[in-house]
Design a protein around this motif. Structure first.
Motif, PDB file in Angstrom:
ATOM      1  N   ASP A  94       0.793  -1.157   0.384  1.00  0.00           N
ATOM      2  CA  ASP A  94      -0.271  -0.016   0.101  1.00  0.00           C
ATOM      3  C   ASP A  94       0.848   1.327  -0.031  1.00  0.00           C
ATOM      4  O   ASP A  94       0.549   2.191  -0.709  1.00  0.00           O
ATOM      5  CB  ASP A  94      -0.987   0.022   1.398  1.00  0.00           C
ATOM      6  CG  ASP A  94      -2.207  -1.168   1.115  1.00  0.00           C
ATOM      7  OD1 ASP A  94      -2.580  -1.487   2.044  1.00  0.00           O
ATOM      8  OD2 ASP A  94      -2.324  -1.382  -0.045  1.00  0.00           O
ATOM      9  N   ASP A  95       1.955   1.227   0.692  1.00  0.00           N
ATOM     10  CA  ASP A  95       2.993   2.357   0.631  1.00  0.00           C
ATOM     11  C   ASP A  95       4.166   1.818   1.253  1.00  0.00           C
ATOM     12  O   ASP A  95       4.540   0.796   1.224  1.00  0.00           O
ATOM     13  CB  ASP A  95       2.340   3.415   1.759  1.00  0.00           C
ATOM     14  CG  ASP A  95       1.924   2.727   3.025  1.00  0.00           C
ATOM     15  OD1 ASP A  95       0.906   2.885   3.622  1.00  0.00           O
ATOM     16  OD2 ASP A  95       2.898   1.981   3.532  1.00  0.00           O
ATOM     17  N   ASP A 128       6.414  -0.090  -7.973  1.00  0.00           N
ATOM     18  CA  ASP A 128       5.721  -0.533  -7.142  1.00  0.00           C
ATOM     19  C   ASP A 128       6.554  -1.536  -6.395  1.00  0.00           C
ATOM     20  O   ASP A 128       7.532  -2.253  -6.737  1.00  0.00           O
ATOM     21  CB  ASP A 128       4.635  -1.455  -7.589  1.00  0.00           C
ATOM     22  CG  ASP A 128       3.506  -0.289  -8.058  1.00  0.00           C
ATOM     23  OD1 ASP A 128       2.632  -0.754  -8.842  1.00  0.00           O
ATOM     24  OD2 ASP A 128       3.427   0.824  -7.385  1.00  0.00           O
ATOM     25  N   CYS A 129       6.192  -1.888  -4.863  1.00  0.00           N
ATOM     26  CA  CYS A 129       6.700  -2.910  -4.072  1.00  0.00           C
ATOM     27  C   CYS A 129       5.667  -4.106  -4.090  1.00  0.00           C
ATOM     28  O   CYS A 129       4.402  -3.962  -4.027  1.00  0.00           O
ATOM     29  CB  CYS A 129       7.117  -2.678  -2.872  1.00  0.00           C
ATOM     30  SG  CYS A 129       8.327  -1.481  -2.689  1.00  0.00           S
ATOM     31  N   LEU A 130       6.135  -5.374  -4.352  1.00  0.00           N
ATOM     32  CA  LEU A 130       5.294  -6.571  -4.289  1.00  0.00           C
ATOM     33  C   LEU A 130       5.980  -7.550  -3.459  1.00  0.00           C
ATOM     34  O   LEU A 130       7.076  -7.726  -3.320  1.00  0.00           O
ATOM     35  CB  LEU A 130       5.332  -7.055  -5.708  1.00  0.00           C
ATOM     36  CG  LEU A 130       4.876  -6.230  -6.780  1.00  0.00           C
ATOM     37  CD1 LEU A 130       5.002  -6.973  -8.119  1.00  0.00           C
ATOM     38  CD2 LEU A 130       3.400  -5.838  -6.797  1.00  0.00           C
ATOM     39  N   LYS A 131       4.851  -8.335  -2.924  1.00  0.00           N
ATOM     40  CA  LYS A 131       5.317  -9.415  -1.927  1.00  0.00           C
ATOM     41  C   LYS A 131       5.077 -10.796  -2.741  1.00  0.00           C
ATOM     42  O   LYS A 131       4.148 -11.003  -3.245  1.00  0.00           O
ATOM     43  CB  LYS A 131       4.386  -9.666  -0.719  1.00  0.00           C
ATOM     44  CG  LYS A 131       4.839 -10.565   0.300  1.00  0.00           C
ATOM     45  CD  LYS A 131       3.973 -10.799   1.394  1.00  0.00           C
ATOM     46  CE  LYS A 131       3.953  -9.848   2.369  1.00  0.00           C
ATOM     47  NZ  LYS A 131       2.979 -10.158   3.529  1.00  0.00           N
ATOM     48  N   LEU A 137      10.992 -20.115  -5.193  1.00  0.00           N
ATOM     49  CA  LEU A 137      10.862 -21.548  -4.577  1.00  0.00           C
ATOM     50  C   LEU A 137      10.466 -21.506  -3.018  1.00  0.00           C
ATOM     51  O   LEU A 137       9.549 -21.917  -2.408  1.00  0.00           O
ATOM     52  CB  LEU A 137      11.952 -22.409  -4.829  1.00  0.00           C
ATOM     53  CG  LEU A 137      12.104 -22.621  -6.249  1.00  0.00           C
ATOM     54  CD1 LEU A 137      13.541 -23.479  -6.712  1.00  0.00           C
ATOM     55  CD2 LEU A 137      11.087 -23.645  -6.861  1.00  0.00           C
ATOM     56  N   SER A 138      11.843 -21.092  -2.131  1.00  0.00           N
ATOM     57  CA  SER A 138      11.566 -21.224  -0.794  1.00  0.00           C
ATOM     58  C   SER A 138      10.974 -20.518   0.115  1.00  0.00           C
ATOM     59  O   SER A 138      10.131 -20.957   0.881  1.00  0.00           O
ATOM     60  CB  SER A 138      12.969 -21.625  -0.293  1.00  0.00           C
ATOM     61  OG  SER A 138      13.892 -20.824  -0.563  1.00  0.00           O
ATOM     62  N   SER A 139      11.106 -19.024  -0.084  1.00  0.00           N
ATOM     63  CA  SER A 139      10.557 -18.233   1.054  1.00  0.00           C
ATOM     64  C   SER A 139      10.017 -16.971   0.192  1.00  0.00           C
ATOM     65  O   SER A 139      10.396 -16.580  -0.739  1.00  0.00           O
ATOM     66  CB  SER A 139      11.723 -17.805   2.047  1.00  0.00           C
ATOM     67  OG  SER A 139      12.742 -18.529   1.929  1.00  0.00           O
ATOM     68  N   GLU A 140       9.399 -16.279   1.044  1.00  0.00           N
ATOM     69  CA  GLU A 140       8.722 -15.078   0.672  1.00  0.00           C
ATOM     70  C   GLU A 140       9.787 -13.976   0.652  1.00  0.00           C
ATOM     71  O   GLU A 140      10.457 -13.780   1.671  1.00  0.00           O
ATOM     72  CB  GLU A 140       7.435 -14.650   1.232  1.00  0.00           C
ATOM     73  CG  GLU A 140       7.282 -13.925   2.466  1.00  0.00           C
ATOM     74  CD  GLU A 140       5.992 -13.700   3.184  1.00  0.00           C
ATOM     75  OE1 GLU A 140       4.894 -14.568   2.561  1.00  0.00           O
ATOM     76  OE2 GLU A 140       5.745 -12.676   3.776  1.00  0.00           O
ATOM     77  N   PHE A 141       9.549 -13.046  -0.443  1.00  0.00           N
ATOM     78  CA  PHE A 141      10.306 -11.876  -0.164  1.00  0.00           C
ATOM     79  C   PHE A 141       9.475 -10.597  -0.525  1.00  0.00           C
ATOM     80  O   PHE A 141       8.576 -10.933  -1.521  1.00  0.00           O
ATOM     81  CB  PHE A 141      11.569 -11.915  -1.110  1.00  0.00           C
ATOM     82  CG  PHE A 141      11.333 -12.253  -2.557  1.00  0.00           C
ATOM     83  CD1 PHE A 141      11.650 -13.613  -2.667  1.00  0.00           C
ATOM     84  CD2 PHE A 141      11.082 -11.104  -3.474  1.00  0.00           C
ATOM     85  CE1 PHE A 141      11.200 -14.009  -4.321  1.00  0.00           C
ATOM     86  CE2 PHE A 141      11.051 -11.700  -4.818  1.00  0.00           C
ATOM     87  CZ  PHE A 141      11.113 -12.809  -5.218  1.00  0.00           C
ATOM     88  N   ILE A 142      10.212  -9.333  -0.713  1.00  0.00           N
ATOM     89  CA  ILE A 142       9.528  -8.349  -1.205  1.00  0.00           C
ATOM     90  C   ILE A 142      10.576  -7.641  -2.344  1.00  0.00           C
ATOM     91  O   ILE A 142      11.567  -7.665  -1.867  1.00  0.00           O
ATOM     92  CB  ILE A 142       9.374  -7.109  -0.102  1.00  0.00           C
ATOM     93  CG1 ILE A 142       8.482  -7.815   0.931  1.00  0.00           C
ATOM     94  CG2 ILE A 142       8.754  -5.897  -0.795  1.00  0.00           C
ATOM     95  CD1 ILE A 142       8.126  -7.029   1.949  1.00  0.00           C
ATOM     96  N   MET A 143       9.789  -7.208  -3.340  1.00  0.00           N
ATOM     97  CA  MET A 143      10.622  -6.909  -4.546  1.00  0.00           C
ATOM     98  C   MET A 143      10.126  -5.423  -4.963  1.00  0.00           C
ATOM     99  O   MET A 143       8.848  -5.184  -4.849  1.00  0.00           O
ATOM    100  CB  MET A 143      10.814  -7.673  -5.662  1.00  0.00           C
ATOM    101  CG  MET A 143       9.364  -8.058  -6.202  1.00  0.00           C
ATOM    102  SD  MET A 143       9.338  -8.915  -7.588  1.00  0.00           S
ATOM    103  CE  MET A 143      10.038  -7.998  -8.871  1.00  0.00           C
ATOM    104  N   ARG A 144      10.975  -4.768  -5.497  1.00  0.00           N
ATOM    105  CA  ARG A 144      10.619  -3.379  -6.496  1.00  0.00           C
ATOM    106  C   ARG A 144      10.611  -3.554  -7.748  1.00  0.00           C
ATOM    107  O   ARG A 144      11.497  -3.993  -8.370  1.00  0.00           O
ATOM    108  CB  ARG A 144      11.583  -2.301  -5.863  1.00  0.00           C
ATOM    109  CG  ARG A 144      10.783  -0.929  -6.136  1.00  0.00           C
ATOM    110  CD  ARG A 144      11.757   0.231  -6.026  1.00  0.00           C
ATOM    111  NE  ARG A 144      12.398   0.476  -4.531  1.00  0.00           N
ATOM    112  CZ  ARG A 144      11.321   0.926  -3.831  1.00  0.00           C
ATOM    113  NH1 ARG A 144      10.113   1.621  -4.224  1.00  0.00           N
ATOM    114  NH2 ARG A 144      11.316   1.176  -2.453  1.00  0.00           N
TER     115      ARG A 144
END
Lengths: 782, 61
Positions: free
Chosen positions: A310-311, A329-332, A379-386
């Motif tokens: 959202d921000d 934008d940032c995505l999970k 694959l293994s874990s979640e991350f946040i990207m721009r």
């Protein structure tokens, strides 16, 4: 070997269902089957049995997809249309549709969802047309489709595209209908005329003929005139030019005769001509439809819902759709999900599968600051990207665009047909003029015109125009019904020329499922060893984990859920974790408890039963076979020998090696897994994908097989070779007809009426020739 | 053979009737999908029960 109660594939590791005597080949089938039973749709299995359909396994269950984005306004605007005040329609392409039972269950299950007004499945396109009222949710219906085992892909159909497509086809049908009815009626009247009608009646019949001919020569022929005009504007002559010439001059002369009082016209021949030509164009149009529209499938696997921040604080994320994501934008990105755009990781770390882009099958570890790419799988874990780039501007997008441009080329045979038609047609026009002059000198205008017209009609390359598309159409659709999805006719032709086939071991020669072949319990474990295995491997999606889990399930019905602390997966090696203060590790074929080995196991992939037979058949077709696999030498050697391939294998290949080997050889076909062998498949002349999700596979390959196994490859090669034979035969027949009729016309043996009869005969012969096919083709479809 | 004076207009209008009938049906979408209804017929009555499948939404143009 027993078969899965749901999909009928042989079961290697038994997955038991809640009901007694039901067994399944995998969790996917079990899940779907139990849902079907609980929803009261068991009749599905009855109908399937009665209709005797062959099921292809196409359950790609990585994770349940969240379809909530389907109901968003922006999505609805581009992907759905209203049909009246309260009802809205969205069309979904469904994977795996092939029989009557599918039809029944898809429509029935869809109607069970509240606020769904109508679900109609169009089998030839595998498209479900779903109508909901204003309270309804497309997400609900899409989820339902997934639950019964047919993965849905929403098609981009808004008001315009939808209407346009429908209208085009309907308009074509109407023209054909009018032309056919008119031609038929005119022929009836013409028979009376030729039979010798007198004074009054003769006149009436003539007027009727003139009346019926008018709409045909104007409305029905308009596509022909348009095409001829386009071609003339570009200073070329296509097959429609002489035909339009014949129609216009014949029509004008015919109406002129009316005023001059001469009762001779050619409308019977001309209208029959138009009717047949329209039919051949219709086939051409149908072919475009049949070859799977890859545009519809583009980026589908990434159009699942996306979590956007959202921000900048990155504290909250909302679900949204790819079309709403812009650079910056940032995505999970959660595990097992496909990365939706090109970008950079700004928080977290994981490992990704880059195979779609690089062909590398090893998981690549990534961390903060690393670049990630659209289309690859987390694959293994979640991350946040721009996000850096989206859609067409991502690496994948650019690659797809370049591949797509390559598809614009038509198949060599089709191009040849056009070339031949080109100079053939020019020759015909010249000949007609010559003939006209010749006859005019001796017999006057009437006879001269009749002769020239006859020539134009009888040399109509209509048979030629039908020959190729019809044969392709037939083969492509029969193939699709048998689970072979071919991207376009060009591919079919390439396959007929294949001399070398490279096979990936897993999934083609073998079932593609790792199973436990030996298991030794060395020491007693603190907990039930099967509980330990199941719980420890619960989170891993590695194929070995799957095999272990299946095995544990098959050995221990009542699984206890154990709490695992300090769970760690070492990508490609194994897993470890602590249960009740006891440290367990599963790696390298051994299970350790507090660093002491308590069990050992080996994994193996079983050879398909039909493989050796198929290998022999392929050899008989003069095709060279070679196995290319990334697995260890010993394993590949064993499989190769079992399959009857002896030493024709190369083990321990990297995707790059595979691609290189494939490129070195002419006329090559690479058969492999959609994602992992992408590089090799692109390097080959023809890439065939087995296993894997369909939309991903079709990007790298030319053919997707719903029924894995070597036998399907054999069928494919036979199909393509036989189709080319039919096309050559059709070519020969039509040229024969044309040549003989030209000679006969010059010798003055044929009248326009006879021409009008001979011409459809030639087309009919070609049609029959295609329908009869060859003996091999008939055997294939039995 | 005067009967032909009667038969001709009759056959003429019959032809027209069917041609317009065909155009009308094509515009209403009856020819859009020729494969599925043929399969649908094969379903036993017991599988159809209350839920009737309606024809495709009617968009007429």
């Amino acid at each position: 070997m027993r078969n899965c109660s749901h999909c009928n594939e042989p079961v290697l590791v038994i997955v038991e269902g809640a009901q007694d005597s039901a067994i399944y080949c995998c969790q996917g089938c079990r899940f779907v089957a139990e849902f079907i039973n609980s929803a009261g749709l068991e009749a599905y299995y009855d109908i399937k049995e009665k209709s005797g359909s062959k099921k292809g396994k196409s359950l790609s269950f990585l994770s349940a997809v969240d379809y909530r984005y389907l109901d968003e306004d922006s999505f609805r605007q581009t992907h759905s249309y209203k049909i009246n005040e309260t009802e809205r329609v969205m069309e979904f392409y469904l994977e795996g549709v092939h029989c009557l039972a599918c039809l029944w269950i898809i429509e029935k299950a869809g109607l069970l969802i509240p606020d769904v007004v109508n679900v109609k499945l169009e089998m030839n396109r595998s498209v479900a047309v779903v109508t909901i009222n204003e309270h309804g949710s497309f997400a609900g219906v899409a989820t339902q489709f997934q639950m019964i085992g047919y993965k849905p892909h929403a098609l981009q159909r808004n008001e315009e595209t939808h209407l346009r497509k429908k209208m085009e086809e309907r308009s074509m049908l109407i023209k054909i209908g009018v032309a056919g009815a008119s031609a038929g009626n005119i022929m009836l009247y013409s028979i009376s005329i030729y039979a010798g009608a007198e004074e009054n009646f003769l006149a009436i019949f003539h007027y009727l003929t003139l009346f019926f001919a008018f709409p045909v020569l104007t409305y029905c022929s308009s596509p022909l005139y348009k095409s001829a005009w386009q071609s003339l504007k570009q200073k070329t002559i296509n097959i429609d030019v002489p035909i339009s010439l014949a129609l216009i001059t014949g029509g004008l002369v015919g109406y002129a005769h009316l005023f001059m009082g001469i009762e001779e016209n050619y409308f019977d021949s001309l209208t029959a001509l138009v009717f047949l030509l329209l039919i051949s164009r219709y086939f051409l149009m149908k072919i475009q439809e049949k070859s799977l529209s890859v545009n519809d499938l583009q980026f589908r696997h990434i159009s699942e819902s996306i979590l956007k921040a959202d921000d900048e604080s990155l504290s909250a994320f909302t679900e949204t759709h790819l079309s709403k994501v812009i650079p910056g934008d940032c995505l999970k990105v959660k595990p097992e999900v496909f990365i939706p755009a090109d970008g950079q990781i700004i928080r977290g770390f994981s490992s990704v599968d880059n195979s779609l882009l690089t062909g590398e099958s090893q998981a690549v570890p990534v961390q903060e600051g690393d670049k990630v790419f659209a289309g690859t799988q987390n694959l293994s874990s979640e991350f946040i990207m721009r996000v850096a780039e989206t859609g067409d501007r991502t690496t994948l997008g650019k690659m797809l665009k370049s591949i797509e441009n390559g598809w614009a080329l038509k198949s060599p045979v089709a191009r040849l047909t056009n070339q031949v038609a080109g100079w053939f047609v020019s020759a015909v026009i010249v000949l007609s003029v010559l003939l006209f002059i010749k006859i005019y000198q001796t017999n006057g205008f009437e006879a001269a015109f009749a002769g020239a017209l006859t020539l134009l009609i009888v040399t109509c390359p209509c048979a030629l125009a039908i020959a190729t598309p019809m044969a392709f159409y037939r083969s492509l659709s029969e193939a699709a019904m048998n689970g072979i999805i071919i991207k376009n006719d060009d591919t079919l032709e390439k396959i007929s020329k294949i001399q070398n086939v490279f096979l990936d071991k897993t999934g083609t020669l073998t079932y593609g499922q790792l199973t436990i072949s030996t298991f030794h319990n060395i020491n007693e474990a603190r907990h039930n060893i099967y509980d330990v295995i199941y719980n420890l491997e619960a989170k891993s999606i590695h194929p070995a984990a799957q095999a272990l889990k299946n095995y544990a399930l098959s050995m221990n019905q009542n699984m206890t859920k154990l709490v695992v602390h300090d769970y760690k997966e070492i990508v490609g090696s194994g897993v470890c974790g602590t249960i009740d203060n006891v440290k367990y590790e599963i790696k390298s074929g051994r299970i350790y408890q507090n660093s002491v080995a308590i069990a050992s196991f080996t994994l193996e992939d079983t050879l398909r039963t039909d493989t050796p037979h198929a290998v022999n058949k392929l050899r008989a077709l003069n095709v060279n076979l070679k196995v290319l696999s990334g697995d260890k030498e010993a394993i590949v050697a064993e499989m190769s020998h079992l399959a009857g391939l002896g030493n024709d294998f190369i083990a321990e290949c990297t995707p790059e090696t595979k691609a290189r080997l494939v490129k070195e050889v002419p006329s090559s076909m690479m058969v492999g897994d959609g994602a992992n062998d992408a590089l090799a498949m692109k390097s080959a002349d023809v890439g065939v994908a087995v296993l894997g999700a369909m939309d991903i596979s079709l990007k790298a390959s030319d053919v997707y097989l719903m029924n894995p196994g070597l036998k399907t490859i054999t069928d494919l090669i036979v199909l393509s070779r036989e189709t080319m034979k039919v096309i050559k035969r059709n070519f020969f027949l039509s040229i024969l007809y044309n040549s003989l009729s030209v000679v006969a016309t010059f010798m003055g043996l044929i009248s326009p009426l006879m021409a009008a009869i001979i011409m459809p005969l030639s087309s009919l012969t070609v049609v029959l020739s295609t329908l009869i096919g060859t003996r091999a083709l008939r055997d294939l479809w039995k | 053979m005067e009967i032909i004076y009667f038969l001709l207009p009759l056959s003429f209008f019959l032809a027209l009737f069917f041609i317009f009938g065909f155009i009308w049906m094509a515009r209403r979408g009856q020819y859009d999908d020729l494969d599925t209804p043929s399969l649908r017929m094969l379903l036993d009555d017991k599988y159809k029960n209350e839920i009737q499948t309606k024809p495709t939404p009617k968009e007429v143009k």
